[in-house]
Design a protein around this motif. Structure first.
Motif, PDB file in Angstrom:
ATOM      1  N   GLU A  70       0.804  -1.209  -0.095  1.00 19.88           N
ATOM      2  CA  GLU A  70      -0.120   0.080  -0.007  1.00 19.88           C
ATOM      3  C   GLU A  70       0.844   1.203   0.018  1.00 19.88           C
ATOM      4  O   GLU A  70       2.161   1.239   0.654  1.00 19.88           O
ATOM      5  N   PHE A  71       0.642   2.482  -0.813  1.00 21.52           N
ATOM      6  CA  PHE A  71       1.063   3.645  -0.597  1.00 21.52           C
ATOM      7  C   PHE A  71      -0.002   4.778  -0.906  1.00 21.52           C
ATOM      8  O   PHE A  71      -1.250   4.324  -1.221  1.00 21.52           O
ATOM      9  N   THR A  72       0.466   5.814  -0.618  1.00 14.79           N
ATOM     10  CA  THR A  72      -0.394   7.054  -0.715  1.00 14.79           C
ATOM     11  C   THR A  72       0.085   7.796  -1.967  1.00 14.79           C
ATOM     12  O   THR A  72       1.119   8.105  -2.144  1.00 14.79           O
ATOM     13  N   ASP A  73      -0.850   7.953  -2.905  1.00 13.66           N
ATOM     14  CA  ASP A  73      -0.756   8.735  -3.957  1.00 13.66           C
ATOM     15  C   ASP A  73      -0.589  10.328  -3.813  1.00 13.66           C
ATOM     16  O   ASP A  73      -0.670  10.860  -2.746  1.00 13.66           O
ATOM     17  N   SER A  74      -0.394  11.094  -4.924  1.00  8.53           N
ATOM     18  CA  SER A  74      -0.360  12.549  -4.722  1.00  8.53           C
ATOM     19  C   SER A  74      -1.415  13.344  -4.180  1.00  8.53           C
ATOM     20  O   SER A  74      -1.245  14.611  -3.807  1.00  8.53           O
ATOM     21  N   PHE A  75      -2.654  12.631  -4.384  1.00  2.00           N
ATOM     22  CA  PHE A  75      -3.802  13.255  -3.978  1.00  2.00           C
ATOM     23  C   PHE A  75      -4.122  12.678  -2.466  1.00  2.00           C
ATOM     24  O   PHE A  75      -5.415  12.989  -2.240  1.00  2.00           O
ATOM     25  N   GLY A  76      -3.400  11.956  -1.848  1.00  3.83           N
ATOM     26  CA  GLY A  76      -3.846  11.473  -0.613  1.00  3.83           C
ATOM     27  C   GLY A  76      -4.656  10.297  -0.553  1.00  3.83           C
ATOM     28  O   GLY A  76      -4.879   9.808   0.514  1.00  3.83           O
ATOM     29  N   ASN A  77      -4.916   9.584  -1.618  1.00  6.05           N
ATOM     30  CA  ASN A  77      -5.544   8.156  -1.846  1.00  6.05           C
ATOM     31  C   ASN A  77      -4.814   7.089  -1.342  1.00  6.05           C
ATOM     32  O   ASN A  77      -3.430   7.153  -1.578  1.00  6.05           O
ATOM     33  N   LEU A  78      -5.547   6.121  -0.757  1.00  5.21           N
ATOM     34  CA  LEU A  78      -4.659   4.939  -0.283  1.00  5.21           C
ATOM     35  C   LEU A  78      -4.809   3.836  -1.518  1.00  5.21           C
ATOM     36  O   LEU A  78      -5.856   3.652  -2.010  1.00  5.21           O
ATOM     37  N   CYS A  79      -3.542   3.662  -2.061  1.00  2.00           N
ATOM     38  CA  CYS A  79      -3.583   2.598  -3.052  1.00  2.00           C
ATOM     39  C   CYS A  79      -2.993   1.392  -2.779  1.00  2.00           C
ATOM     40  O   CYS A  79      -2.047   1.372  -1.938  1.00  2.00           O
ATOM     41  N   GLN A  80      -3.380   0.408  -3.349  1.00  3.99           N
ATOM     42  CA  GLN A  80      -2.516  -1.124  -3.292  1.00  3.99           C
ATOM     43  C   GLN A  80      -2.276  -1.689  -4.560  1.00  3.99           C
ATOM     44  O   GLN A  80      -3.008  -1.783  -5.605  1.00  3.99           O
ATOM     45  N   ARG A  81      -0.944  -2.306  -4.555  1.00  6.08           N
ATOM     46  CA  ARG A  81      -0.393  -2.831  -5.733  1.00  6.08           C
ATOM     47  C   ARG A  81      -0.182  -4.374  -5.262  1.00  6.08           C
ATOM     48  O   ARG A  81       0.172  -4.774  -4.173  1.00  6.08           O
ATOM     49  N   LEU A  82      -0.504  -4.888  -6.427  1.00 10.81           N
ATOM     50  CA  LEU A  82      -0.492  -6.383  -6.289  1.00 10.81           C
ATOM     51  C   LEU A  82      -0.255  -7.205  -7.428  1.00 10.81           C
ATOM     52  O   LEU A  82      -0.598  -6.405  -8.810  1.00 10.81           O
ATOM     53  N   VAL A  83       0.010  -8.413  -7.587  1.00  9.36           N
ATOM     54  CA  VAL A  83      -0.205  -9.227  -9.103  1.00  9.36           C
ATOM     55  C   VAL A  83      -0.992 -10.380  -8.739  1.00  9.36           C
ATOM     56  O   VAL A  83      -0.984 -11.270  -7.907  1.00  9.36           O
ATOM     57  N   ALA A  84      -2.184 -10.163  -9.510  1.00  9.83           N
ATOM     58  CA  ALA A  84      -3.349 -11.265  -9.174  1.00  9.83           C
ATOM     59  C   ALA A  84      -2.938 -12.512  -9.983  1.00  9.83           C
ATOM     60  O   ALA A  84      -2.352 -12.462 -11.214  1.00  9.83           O
ATOM     61  N   PRO A  85      -3.022 -13.535  -9.434  1.00  5.68           N
ATOM     62  CA  PRO A  85      -2.694 -14.993 -10.191  1.00  5.68           C
ATOM     63  C   PRO A  85      -3.719 -15.321 -11.577  1.00  5.68           C
ATOM     64  O   PRO A  85      -4.743 -14.633 -11.210  1.00  5.68           O
ATOM     65  N   ALA A  86      -3.116 -16.088 -12.130  1.00  2.00           N
ATOM     66  CA  ALA A  86      -4.264 -16.698 -13.141  1.00  2.00           C
ATOM     67  C   ALA A  86      -5.508 -17.285 -12.490  1.00  2.00           C
ATOM     68  O   ALA A  86      -5.309 -18.077 -11.623  1.00  2.00           O
ATOM     69  N   GLY A  87      -6.619 -17.606 -13.055  1.00  2.00           N
ATOM     70  CA  GLY A  87      -7.544 -18.000 -12.571  1.00  2.00           C
ATOM     71  C   GLY A  87      -8.729 -16.951 -12.076  1.00  2.00           C
ATOM     72  O   GLY A  87      -8.604 -15.856 -12.289  1.00  2.00           O
ATOM     73  N   HIS A  88      -9.464 -17.426 -11.195  1.00  2.00           N
ATOM     74  CA  HIS A  88     -10.487 -16.799 -10.719  1.00  2.00           C
ATOM     75  C   HIS A  88      -9.932 -15.855  -9.423  1.00  2.00           C
ATOM     76  O   HIS A  88      -9.163 -16.487  -8.688  1.00  2.00           O
ATOM     77  N   PHE A  89     -10.143 -14.494  -9.360  1.00  4.13           N
ATOM     78  CA  PHE A  89      -9.616 -13.706  -8.405  1.00  4.13           C
ATOM     79  C   PHE A  89     -10.810 -12.733  -7.726  1.00  4.13           C
ATOM     80  O   PHE A  89     -11.237 -12.128  -8.562  1.00  4.13           O
ATOM     81  N   THR A  90     -10.739 -12.447  -6.482  1.00  6.51           N
ATOM     82  CA  THR A  90     -11.729 -11.681  -5.824  1.00  6.51           C
ATOM     83  C   THR A  90     -11.325 -10.921  -4.947  1.00  6.51           C
ATOM     84  O   THR A  90     -10.455 -11.297  -3.919  1.00  6.51           O
ATOM     85  N   ILE A  91     -11.912  -9.378  -4.958  1.00 10.79           N
ATOM     86  CA  ILE A  91     -11.445  -8.606  -3.865  1.00 10.79           C
ATOM     87  C   ILE A  91     -12.877  -8.502  -3.163  1.00 10.79           C
ATOM     88  O   ILE A  91     -13.589  -7.830  -3.775  1.00 10.79           O
TER      89      ILE A  91
END
Length: 265
Positions: A48-69
């Protein structure tokens, strides 16, 4: 008021895919987060990081197949959106530095095309909040609100020409007109209690007087029950998810907002 707001995004992915997510609201002036849940299935590492506008952002690599958030937040939010009739225009030289990026034209808010139109909308009104209200009234009467029918992002000029649009489009037009009058304006994406049909929602804020105020051309009455998730210059800055590489299939997106009397156990 207390709200429980949740979202579920289900994808099918052919090959491991980098994602940038923007799904976590932060506590602020008119909202306070009491409890939060954020589940990735299958579980993968996220940064997780905070962008230039103060938003909370998350970076990840989703695996192949079904992926749910799955996300869920229990939050105390204002039961009425603040209003300030007569709040004055702020001279450019007196604006806080962090409002300045919201004065310029951006990808979907081509405010340089709206100088004459915006000026004609606000003739006779004192500069500031009352001008923003006139812009909202213009949009509500000139643009047909068509929820669920906005497949692609379009510019404010295209919205004005088409005469119809979704919440995102109407926010773009409001932002462009405000900026054409040198009023800082920014886009907000989040949840709205009582929205029909239920979905994520977009509105805009304008900086007048000494703070940001909420404006929403899609609503006849500016009520509360809002949960702001992300802020930006336009839709390009506030996408709830961005994936990189070959397109992935979004199987389902579900949003739910429930009014509660207190945080749920």
């Amino acid at each position: 008021m207390w709200l429980q707001a949740s979202s579920t995004l289900e994808f099918y992915i052919d090959t491991p895919t980098p994602f940038l997510l923007m799904l976590r609201p932060r506590s602020g002036m008119q909202q306070w987060i009491a409890r939060e849940e954020y589940v990735l299935s299958p579980s993968v590492p996220a940064v997780e990081f905070t962008d230039s506008f103060g938003n909370l952002c998350q970076r990840l690599v989703a695996p192949a197949g079904h992926f749910t958030i799955r996300t869920s937040v229990e939050i105390e939010t204002a039961d009425a959106s603040d209003s300030a009739p007569g709040a004055p225009f702020v001279d450019i030289q007196k604006l806080p530095n962090d409002t300045l990026p919201f004065l310029h034209p951006s990808r979907y808010c081509d405010s340089d095309h709206f100088t004459e139109m915006a000026s004609s909308i606000v003739v006779g009104l004192p500069p500031g909040y009352d001008q923003c209200c006139a812009i909202v009234d213009y949009i509500r009467h000139a643009i047909q609100y068509t929820p669920g029918q906005g497949e692609q992002n379009i510019s404010a000029s295209q919205v004005n020409e088409a005469g119809r649009g979704v919440c995102r489009d109407m926010a773009h037009l409001g932002i462009a007109c405000c900026r054409a009058l040198a009023i800082p304006a920014r886009m907000v994406v989040g949840y709205l209690e009582g929205l029909e049909p239920m979905d994520l929602h977009a509105w805009f804020e304008a900086y007048v007087g000494d703070r940001w105020y909420t404006f929403d051309p899609t609503q006849a009455n500016l009520h509360g029950g809002r949960v702001a998730v992300a802020f930006g210059r336009d839709a390009a800055d506030v996408a709830i998810y961005t994936q990189f590489g070959p397109p992935v299939e979004l199987l389902d997106l579900k949003v739910q907002v429930i009014k509660t009397s207190e945080p749920m156990n």
